[in-house]
Design a protein around this motif. Structure first.
Motif, PDB file in Angstrom:
ATOM      1  N   ASN A   1      23.833  14.775  42.479  1.00  0.00           N
ATOM      2  CA  ASN A   1      24.485  14.884  41.167  1.00  0.00           C
ATOM      3  C   ASN A   1      25.306  16.160  41.041  1.00  0.00           C
ATOM      4  N   ASN A   2      24.849  17.240  41.663  1.00  0.00           N
ATOM      5  CA  ASN A   2      25.575  18.508  41.596  1.00  0.00           C
ATOM      6  C   ASN A   2      26.814  18.539  42.483  1.00  0.00           C
ATOM      7  N   LEU A   3      26.840  17.673  43.487  1.00  0.00           N
ATOM      8  CA  LEU A   3      27.957  17.666  44.439  1.00  0.00           C
ATOM      9  C   LEU A   3      29.020  16.615  44.113  1.00  0.00           C
ATOM     10  N   LYS A   4      28.799  15.827  43.092  1.00  0.00           N
ATOM     11  CA  LYS A   4      29.735  14.748  42.777  1.00  0.00           C
ATOM     12  C   LYS A   4      31.122  15.288  42.422  1.00  0.00           C
ATOM     13  N   THR A   5      32.148  14.600  42.912  1.00  0.00           N
ATOM     14  CA  THR A   5      33.535  14.907  42.588  1.00  0.00           C
ATOM     15  C   THR A   5      34.232  13.629  42.137  1.00  0.00           C
ATOM     16  N   GLU A   6      35.389  13.783  41.541  1.00  0.00           N
ATOM     17  CA  GLU A   6      36.105  12.635  40.979  1.00  0.00           C
ATOM     18  C   GLU A   6      36.498  11.622  42.051  1.00  0.00           C
ATOM     19  N   ASP A   7      36.679  12.077  43.273  1.00  0.00           N
ATOM     20  CA  ASP A   7      37.118  11.179  44.348  1.00  0.00           C
ATOM     21  C   ASP A   7      35.953  10.612  45.159  1.00  0.00           C
ATOM     22  N   LEU A   8      34.723  10.832  44.705  1.00  0.00           N
ATOM     23  CA  LEU A   8      33.550  10.382  45.449  1.00  0.00           C
ATOM     24  C   LEU A   8      33.527   8.861  45.567  1.00  0.00           C
ATOM     25  N   HIS A   9      33.339   8.390  46.777  1.00  0.00           N
ATOM     26  CA  HIS A   9      33.267   6.946  47.027  1.00  0.00           C
ATOM     27  C   HIS A   9      31.835   6.453  47.167  1.00  0.00           C
ATOM     28  N   SER A  10      31.019   7.191  47.935  1.00  0.00           N
ATOM     29  CA  SER A  10      29.676   6.702  48.225  1.00  0.00           C
ATOM     30  C   SER A  10      28.807   7.817  48.792  1.00  0.00           C
ATOM     31  N   ILE A  11      27.510   7.523  48.870  1.00  0.00           N
ATOM     32  CA  ILE A  11      26.531   8.447  49.425  1.00  0.00           C
ATOM     33  C   ILE A  11      26.154   7.946  50.812  1.00  0.00           C
ATOM     34  N   SER A  12      26.337   8.802  51.818  1.00  0.00           N
ATOM     35  CA  SER A  12      26.006   8.437  53.195  1.00  0.00           C
ATOM     36  C   SER A  12      24.631   8.967  53.564  1.00  0.00           C
ATOM     37  N   PHE A  13      23.746   8.065  53.954  1.00  0.00           N
ATOM     38  CA  PHE A  13      22.434   8.437  54.480  1.00  0.00           C
ATOM     39  C   PHE A  13      22.534   8.372  56.001  1.00  0.00           C
ATOM     40  N   THR A  14      22.436   9.537  56.626  1.00  0.00           N
ATOM     41  CA  THR A  14      22.717   9.628  58.049  1.00  0.00           C
ATOM     42  C   THR A  14      21.652  10.477  58.725  1.00  0.00           C
ATOM     43  N   GLY A  15      21.845  10.781  59.987  1.00  0.00           N
ATOM     44  CA  GLY A  15      20.814  11.549  60.689  1.00  0.00           C
ATOM     45  C   GLY A  15      21.323  12.148  61.964  1.00  0.00           C
ATOM     46  N   GLY A  16      20.416  12.172  62.946  1.00  0.00           N
ATOM     47  CA  GLY A  16      19.131  11.518  63.041  1.00  0.00           C
ATOM     48  C   GLY A  16      19.185  10.012  62.813  1.00  0.00           C
ATOM     49  N   GLU A  17      18.015   9.467  62.527  1.00  0.00           N
ATOM     50  CA  GLU A  17      17.911   8.040  62.203  1.00  0.00           C
ATOM     51  C   GLU A  17      17.279   7.891  60.828  1.00  0.00           C
ATOM     52  N   PRO A  18      18.096   7.625  59.807  1.00  0.00           N
ATOM     53  CA  PRO A  18      17.593   7.557  58.439  1.00  0.00           C
ATOM     54  C   PRO A  18      16.590   6.446  58.177  1.00  0.00           C
ATOM     55  N   LEU A  19      16.579   5.395  58.981  1.00  0.00           N
ATOM     56  CA  LEU A  19      15.622   4.309  58.733  1.00  0.00           C
ATOM     57  C   LEU A  19      14.180   4.732  58.969  1.00  0.00           C
ATOM     58  N   LEU A  20      13.977   5.907  59.543  1.00  0.00           N
ATOM     59  CA  LEU A  20      12.626   6.450  59.635  1.00  0.00           C
ATOM     60  C   LEU A  20      12.070   6.767  58.247  1.00  0.00           C
ATOM     61  N   TYR A  21      12.962   6.804  57.263  1.00  0.00           N
ATOM     62  CA  TYR A  21      12.589   7.192  55.900  1.00  0.00           C
ATOM     63  C   TYR A  21      13.095   6.165  54.892  1.00  0.00           C
ATOM     64  N   ALA A  22      12.917   4.890  55.212  1.00  0.00           N
ATOM     65  CA  ALA A  22      13.460   3.804  54.395  1.00  0.00           C
ATOM     66  C   ALA A  22      12.923   3.818  52.971  1.00  0.00           C
ATOM     67  N   ASP A  23      11.634   4.051  52.808  1.00  0.00           N
ATOM     68  CA  ASP A  23      11.055   4.065  51.462  1.00  0.00           C
ATOM     69  C   ASP A  23      11.660   5.188  50.616  1.00  0.00           C
ATOM     70  N   PHE A  24      11.865   6.340  51.230  1.00  0.00           N
ATOM     71  CA  PHE A  24      12.462   7.488  50.558  1.00  0.00           C
ATOM     72  C   PHE A  24      13.893   7.156  50.128  1.00  0.00           C
ATOM     73  N   ILE A  25      14.667   6.573  51.037  1.00  0.00           N
ATOM     74  CA  ILE A  25      16.061   6.227  50.744  1.00  0.00           C
ATOM     75  C   ILE A  25      16.140   5.198  49.626  1.00  0.00           C
ATOM     76  N   ARG A  26      15.258   4.219  49.666  1.00  0.00           N
ATOM     77  CA  ARG A  26      15.275   3.197  48.615  1.00  0.00           C
ATOM     78  C   ARG A  26      15.091   3.824  47.242  1.00  0.00           C
ATOM     79  N   GLU A  27      14.178   4.776  47.142  1.00  0.00           N
ATOM     80  CA  GLU A  27      13.922   5.404  45.850  1.00  0.00           C
ATOM     81  C   GLU A  27      15.129   6.233  45.396  1.00  0.00           C
ATOM     82  N   VAL A  28      15.764   6.926  46.340  1.00  0.00           N
ATOM     83  CA  VAL A  28      16.964   7.702  45.985  1.00  0.00           C
ATOM     84  C   VAL A  28      18.059   6.774  45.462  1.00  0.00           C
ATOM     85  N   ILE A  29      18.302   5.666  46.176  1.00  0.00           N
ATOM     86  CA  ILE A  29      19.348   4.724  45.764  1.00  0.00           C
ATOM     87  C   ILE A  29      19.079   4.178  44.370  1.00  0.00           C
ATOM     88  N   ASP A  30      17.822   3.895  44.093  1.00  0.00           N
ATOM     89  CA  ASP A  30      17.460   3.355  42.776  1.00  0.00           C
ATOM     90  C   ASP A  30      17.742   4.341  41.649  1.00  0.00           C
TER      91      ASP A  30
END
Length: 233
Positions: free
Chosen positions: A63-92
């Protein structure tokens, strides 16, 4: 309270794949189940290089990094699927489209993320590893693609190619993808020439041959890493 090891959270321009040029906020996780020899984020391979952060922390940083031209949030790594439950909650808890960059080898975890908007899924090749290549990797990648399609999530496949990559192998791989992806017309393949681009100095004609070979069976684009040219993260 869910926590995950985070290397960094920052705003930049997506330098790869079909969303190249889009402004994104990158959430980079630490830890990976693979050890690719071309990885350009070596510090994200080990969980030890991340700092445990809560969902609240990540959402606040986004929320603090949002800019007017923001398109999307990239979950990257590493391998982000190691933390699928965490990512799901963030997306929600965010109101911005989500983008997952993954090696696709955890189909059971990708099932948890039916709230994703976009996915870039790497197809790994034998030459990506200094040790033996596990043939089950491809099977899991295709299974993940089909799960994403079933959930109406926009997915494309990315293949990092080397000048040394086998043309016959790549064509055979594209044929398998065409046969095993449930709706191949919804999935593009992005050829990403391995960086630095100087490795292709005497092999640029190969990129056309790779494109033609894949194009026999799948929609194909060739997109180098833009952020390397712009010298940004």
């Amino acid at each position: 309270m869910l926590e995950a090891p985070i290397v960094e959270i920052f705003s930049s321009i997506q330098g790869e794949g079909l969303l190249v040029g889009r402004r994104q906020i990158f959430v980079r996780f630490a830890g990976c189940n693979l050890d690719c020899n071309y990885c350009d984020t070596e510090d994200s391979k080990s969980v030890k290089n991340g700092e445990l952060k809560s969902v609240d922390y990540v959402v606040d940083r986004i929320n603090n990094l949002k800019t007017e031209d923001l398109h999307s949030i990239s979950f990257t790594g590493g391998e982000p699927l190691l933390y699928a439950d965490f990512i799901r909650e963030v997306i929600d808890r965010i109101d911005t489209p989500s983008f997952l960059e993954t090696n696709g080898t955890f189909p059971n975890e990708i099932k948890k993320l039916d709230n994703l908007d976009y996915v870039s899924l790497d197809i790994k090749l034998p030459e990506h590893f200094d040790g033996d290549y596990n043939n089950k990797i491809f099977d899991r990648e295709i299974e993940s693609v089909n799960i994403l399609l079933e959930n109406s999530i926009k997915v494309y496949c990315k293949i990092v190619l080397f000048p040394e990559s086998s043309l016959d192998y790549i064509e055979g791989l594209a044929l398998r993808m065409s046969n095993e992806i449930n709706d191949k017309d919804l999935v593009s393949v992005v050829i990403q020439p391995v960086s630095p681009i100087s490795r292709w100095k005497n092999s640029k004609d190969l990129l056309f041959k790779f494109s033609q070979a894949i194009g026999k069976y799948m929609d194909v684009l060739t997109i180098p890493q833009l952020h390397k040219f712009l010298e940004i993260e």
